[in-house]
Write a protein that holds these residues in place. Structure first.
Motif, PDB file in Angstrom:
ATOM      1  N   ALA A 145      19.310   3.117  -2.777  1.00  0.00           N
ATOM      2  CA  ALA A 145      19.630   3.494  -1.567  1.00  0.00           C
ATOM      3  C   ALA A 145      18.095   5.015  -1.770  1.00  0.00           C
ATOM      4  CB  ALA A 145      21.002   4.282  -1.779  1.00  0.00           C
ATOM      5  N   GLY A 146      18.489   5.723  -2.745  1.00  0.00           N
ATOM      6  CA  GLY A 146      17.327   6.958  -2.839  1.00  0.00           C
ATOM      7  C   GLY A 146      15.971   6.803  -2.797  1.00  0.00           C
ATOM      8  N   ALA A 147      15.863   5.604  -3.731  1.00  0.00           N
ATOM      9  CA  ALA A 147      14.487   4.453  -3.366  1.00  0.00           C
ATOM     10  C   ALA A 147      13.739   3.938  -1.936  1.00  0.00           C
ATOM     11  CB  ALA A 147      14.208   3.914  -3.780  1.00  0.00           C
ATOM     12  N   LEU A 148      15.243   3.718  -1.504  1.00  0.00           N
ATOM     13  CA  LEU A 148      14.641   2.828  -0.260  1.00  0.00           C
ATOM     14  C   LEU A 148      14.287   4.100   1.213  1.00  0.00           C
ATOM     15  CD1 LEU A 148      16.813  -0.060  -0.105  1.00  0.00           C
ATOM     16  CD2 LEU A 148      14.636   0.151   0.278  1.00  0.00           C
ATOM     17  N   ARG A 149      15.144   4.577   1.134  1.00  0.00           N
ATOM     18  CA  ARG A 149      14.899   6.663   1.372  1.00  0.00           C
ATOM     19  C   ARG A 149      13.636   7.593   1.016  1.00  0.00           C
ATOM     20  NH1 ARG A 149      17.821   5.257   6.700  1.00  0.00           N
ATOM     21  NH2 ARG A 149      20.278   4.875   6.183  1.00  0.00           N
ATOM     22  N   GLY A 150      13.205   7.005   0.253  1.00  0.00           N
ATOM     23  CA  GLY A 150      12.051   7.564  -0.132  1.00  0.00           C
ATOM     24  C   GLY A 150      11.490   7.574   0.416  1.00  0.00           C
ATOM     25  N   GLY A 151      10.188   6.594   0.605  1.00  0.00           N
ATOM     26  CA  GLY A 151       9.300   6.707   1.368  1.00  0.00           C
ATOM     27  C   GLY A 151       8.587   5.186   0.688  1.00  0.00           C
ATOM     28  N   ALA A 152       9.503   4.745  -0.098  1.00  0.00           N
ATOM     29  CA  ALA A 152       8.384   3.613  -0.185  1.00  0.00           C
ATOM     30  C   ALA A 152       8.596   2.374  -0.240  1.00  0.00           C
ATOM     31  CB  ALA A 152       9.017   3.006  -2.183  1.00  0.00           C
ATOM     32  N   GLY A 153       7.661   1.409  -0.229  1.00  0.00           N
ATOM     33  CA  GLY A 153       7.499   0.228   0.950  1.00  0.00           C
ATOM     34  C   GLY A 153       8.449  -0.947   0.357  1.00  0.00           C
ATOM     35  N   ALA A 154       8.848  -1.276  -0.610  1.00  0.00           N
ATOM     36  CA  ALA A 154      10.026  -1.666  -1.804  1.00  0.00           C
ATOM     37  C   ALA A 154       9.930  -1.246  -2.526  1.00  0.00           C
ATOM     38  CB  ALA A 154       8.486  -3.420  -1.828  1.00  0.00           C
ATOM     39  N   VAL A 155      10.939  -2.120  -2.824  1.00  0.00           N
ATOM     40  CA  VAL A 155      11.464  -1.780  -4.344  1.00  0.00           C
ATOM     41  C   VAL A 155      12.365  -3.062  -4.596  1.00  0.00           C
ATOM     42  CG1 VAL A 155      14.058  -0.621  -4.953  1.00  0.00           C
ATOM     43  CG2 VAL A 155      13.173   0.330  -2.945  1.00  0.00           C
ATOM     44  N   ARG A 156      11.838  -3.155  -6.007  1.00  0.00           N
ATOM     45  CA  ARG A 156      12.019  -4.188  -6.945  1.00  0.00           C
ATOM     46  C   ARG A 156      13.762  -3.964  -8.246  1.00  0.00           C
ATOM     47  NH1 ARG A 156       8.919  -7.997  -6.471  1.00  0.00           N
ATOM     48  NH2 ARG A 156       5.901  -8.064  -6.048  1.00  0.00           N
ATOM     49  N   TYR A 157      14.160  -4.336  -8.080  1.00  0.00           N
ATOM     50  CA  TYR A 157      15.747  -4.536  -9.127  1.00  0.00           C
ATOM     51  C   TYR A 157      15.823  -4.938  -9.658  1.00  0.00           C
ATOM     52  CZ  TYR A 157      19.925  -3.181 -10.991  1.00  0.00           C
ATOM     53  OH  TYR A 157      21.417  -3.241 -12.015  1.00  0.00           O
ATOM     54  N   VAL A 158      15.541  -4.581 -10.918  1.00  0.00           N
ATOM     55  CA  VAL A 158      16.001  -5.037 -12.343  1.00  0.00           C
ATOM     56  C   VAL A 158      17.426  -4.887 -12.580  1.00  0.00           C
ATOM     57  CG1 VAL A 158      14.709  -6.201 -14.235  1.00  0.00           C
ATOM     58  CG2 VAL A 158      13.623  -5.576 -12.476  1.00  0.00           C
ATOM     59  N   GLY A 159      18.483  -5.654 -13.124  1.00  0.00           N
ATOM     60  CA  GLY A 159      19.426  -5.077 -13.736  1.00  0.00           C
ATOM     61  C   GLY A 159      20.174  -5.493 -13.789  1.00  0.00           C
ATOM     62  N   PRO A 160      21.265  -6.097 -14.334  1.00  0.00           N
ATOM     63  CA  PRO A 160      22.998  -6.668 -13.783  1.00  0.00           C
ATOM     64  C   PRO A 160      23.282  -6.243 -12.204  1.00  0.00           C
ATOM     65  CG  PRO A 160      23.890  -5.026 -15.248  1.00  0.00           C
ATOM     66  CD  PRO A 160      22.026  -4.576 -15.185  1.00  0.00           C
ATOM     67  N   ARG A 201       1.185  -1.630  -0.353  1.00  0.00           N
ATOM     68  CA  ARG A 201      -0.021   0.009   0.079  1.00  0.00           C
ATOM     69  C   ARG A 201       0.939   1.340  -0.198  1.00  0.00           C
ATOM     70  NH1 ARG A 201      -3.110  -2.906   3.666  1.00  0.00           N
ATOM     71  NH2 ARG A 201      -5.155  -3.640   2.748  1.00  0.00           N
ATOM     72  N   ARG A 202       2.244   1.480   0.883  1.00  0.00           N
ATOM     73  CA  ARG A 202       3.154   1.934   0.417  1.00  0.00           C
ATOM     74  C   ARG A 202       3.156   2.705  -0.563  1.00  0.00           C
ATOM     75  NH1 ARG A 202       7.060   1.737   5.344  1.00  0.00           N
ATOM     76  NH2 ARG A 202       7.867   3.888   3.504  1.00  0.00           N
ATOM     77  N   GLY A 203       3.699   1.751  -1.713  1.00  0.00           N
ATOM     78  CA  GLY A 203       4.030   1.584  -2.893  1.00  0.00           C
ATOM     79  C   GLY A 203       5.378   0.615  -3.500  1.00  0.00           C
ATOM     80  N   VAL A 204       5.234   0.328  -3.960  1.00  0.00           N
ATOM     81  CA  VAL A 204       6.707  -0.463  -4.908  1.00  0.00           C
ATOM     82  C   VAL A 204       6.850  -0.068  -5.546  1.00  0.00           C
ATOM     83  CG1 VAL A 204       6.965  -2.832  -5.536  1.00  0.00           C
ATOM     84  CG2 VAL A 204       5.381  -2.867  -3.958  1.00  0.00           C
ATOM     85  N   VAL A 205       8.474   0.581  -6.142  1.00  0.00           N
ATOM     86  CA  VAL A 205       9.226   1.143  -7.049  1.00  0.00           C
ATOM     87  C   VAL A 205       9.899   0.551  -7.822  1.00  0.00           C
ATOM     88  CG1 VAL A 205      10.749   1.868  -5.632  1.00  0.00           C
ATOM     89  CG2 VAL A 205       9.890   3.520  -7.959  1.00  0.00           C
ATOM     90  N   GLY A 206      10.093   0.006  -9.089  1.00  0.00           N
ATOM     91  CA  GLY A 206      10.702  -0.721  -9.938  1.00  0.00           C
ATOM     92  C   GLY A 206      11.923   0.118 -10.150  1.00  0.00           C
ATOM     93  N   VAL A 207      13.710   0.369 -10.004  1.00  0.00           N
ATOM     94  CA  VAL A 207      13.981   0.100 -10.290  1.00  0.00           C
ATOM     95  C   VAL A 207      14.899  -0.328 -11.726  1.00  0.00           C
ATOM     96  CG1 VAL A 207      16.855   1.434  -9.810  1.00  0.00           C
ATOM     97  CG2 VAL A 207      15.108   1.212  -8.294  1.00  0.00           C
TER      98      VAL A 207
END
Length: 474
Positions: free
Chosen positions: A254-269, A232-238
């Motif tokens: 780091a910015g996404a986790l500190r920016g208020g998102a409930g979770a961060v999904r990372y996609v990349g190498p 509900r707090r929001g999931v941001v994909g990076v």
């Protein structure tokens, strides 16, 4: 909130007010406020030396009447008249009646002044200073304080552009309303400390530009409720980072986790590097549309030449922030066909590439450039720089008032992308997300640099974001 209005709007409000006031009353209000500000800067008025640079318009009249008030308090006030035959007659008479005088040696009086009042050109001026005025400014002593009347002469009030020589003030006393040029570089850094004098203008609700303050940001910041969970707090994909630039992924997360998102999904190498620093991150090998549900995407920091991921993200029906390498592959058509909001976050060089012009053109005309980008791409645009601007398709441009020169460090933009993407995921519209993200990012940088200022790292900006949130809410 600081609201800034165009010259046309301010002039119309002045005419409407002057029609209801005795003749000269509006100028007296402005001069009174200017004199008070000058007295506060001087500390001790009696015995001080004040030199007025007086042009031919009402700005010169404001300076003359303010000088008369200072002279009556014991200051030695001298007026340098740039156009003696066109000087404001009533103001000049008031100065002389109060004991002030017209200068007989302008360079001498400017060189020994404690305070110089810039009343050369008003808000209707265009272009840089004339050669004579520029030569006179070179005579101002190094210890003198310079106070601009309404705005520094030589800057454009509506745009903040500086086309030639212009006054560099320690303080600017502006009347009735802020003007966009006082908030936007390159003019802003010539204005010094700003002081607004209320002269009773009635202004419309729609401004040209606005600068948010703590109370405005506090209203916009998402605050979790008792029933909130991470989704509900929001999931941001990076989507960020590459074999060459794994650190960009770490900083954006780091910015996404500190920016208020409930979770961060990372996609990349750079998953290993991200997990080593932030084990709470949800990682996926990609492509982005297979990574799981998100409420917003951030793509671009350190991405390299991976354009396929950009196609995937732009096809999503959620807001998308495009930064850094992601901007290299954009065209207006790719952005305009999206159904969800898009936020572009270029610096001046990237903005120049998007508009097909030179970087110097962007930096000289930041307000015009951000508006043109927003119109051409049909997106919200956050133009990074000494003054960060956020523009939507319509309405006033947001001017970010926080930050520090120490933010000019590698990776700080990656942190900003993460913060802003989290705010998008939390449900803020792109204009609000960009404005609030830039505000928090700037506050965090100030915290990291400390009260006296010191070099900072991008990760330190991310680490101080929590303090920035508390600053806003306290």
């Amino acid at each position: 909130m600081r609201t800034a209005y165009s010259v046309q709007t301010v002039r119309a409000a002045e005419r409407e007010l002057m029609a209801r006031l005795p003749e000269g009353a509006l100028m007296q209000r402005a001069a009174a406020g200017l004199a008070v500000a000058c007295a506060e800067l001087l500390g001790r008025v009696s015995g001080s030396r004040v030199t007025l640079l007086v042009g031919s318009g009402d700005n010169g009249g404001d300076a003359l009447y303010a000088g008369a008030r200072l002279a009556r308090r014991g200051a030695g006030v001298t007026a340098v008249l740039l156009s003696p035959e066109r000087a404001h007659r009533a103001g000049l008479a008031a100065l002389r009646a109060a004991g002030g005088r017209v200068s007989g040696d302008a360079r001498r009086d400017l060189g020994r002044a404690d305070l110089v009042v810039d009343g050369i050109v008003g808000i209707g001026g265009r272009g840089g200073l004339r050669a004579e005025a520029a030569r006179l400014l070179s005579a101002v002593g190094e210890s003198a304080l310079v106070v601009a009347v309404d705005l520094p002469s030589g800057v454009d009030a509506d745009s903040g552009e500086v086309a030639g020589d212009a006054v560099r003030a320690d303080a600017t006393v502006t009347f009735g309303a802020y003007k966009p040029g006082l908030l936007i570089d390159p003019a802003r850094e010539r204005a010094g400390a700003l002081r607004l004098v209320d002269i009773g203008l009635t202004l419309p609700p729609d401004a040209e530009a606005v600068a948010l303050q703590h109370a405005d940001v506090a209203e916009l910041l998402p605050r979790p409720a008792a029933e909130s969970d991470k989704y509900r707090r929001g999931v941001v994909g990076v989507v960020a980072g590459s074999a060459r630039y794994p650190g960009a992924a770490v900083l954006a997360v780091a910015g996404a986790l500190r920016g208020g998102a409930g979770a961060v999904r990372y996609v990349g190498p750079a998953a290993d590097a991200v997990l080593a620093r932030f084990p709470e991150t949800l990682v996926h090998a990609g492509p982005p549309h297979r990574a799981g549900r998100v409420q917003a995407w951030v793509i671009g920091p350190g991405l390299g030449d991976e354009s396929a991921a950009l196609d995937d993200v732009l096809a999503a029906e959620v807001p998308v922030l495009v930064d850094a390498d992601g901007l290299r592959f954009l065209t207006p058509e790719r952005v305009r066909r999206r159904g969800a909001g898009t936020l572009l976050t270029p610096h001046a060089g990237e903005a120049a590439a998007l508009l097909g012009c030179g970087r110097e053109q962007i930096e000289a005309a930041r307000l015009r450039s951000v508006r043109e980008l927003a119109a051409r791409y049909g997106a919200t645009v956050l133009l990074k720089g000494s003054t960060t601007l956020v523009a939507g398709a319509s309405g006033p441009v947001r001017v970010n008032p926080t930050g520090t020169g120490w933010l000019a460090t590698a990776g700080s933009g990656d942190v900003l992308s993460g913060v802003t993407g989290s705010l998008l995921a939390a449900g803020l519209p792109p204009l609000d997300a960009g404005s609030v993200g830039a505000y928090l990012h700037g506050l965090a940088a100030r915290r990291a640099a400390g009260p006296t200022g010191a070099p900072i790292l991008a990760m330190e900006v991310a680490d101080h974001l929590g303090e920035a949130w508390r600053d806003v809410w306290d």
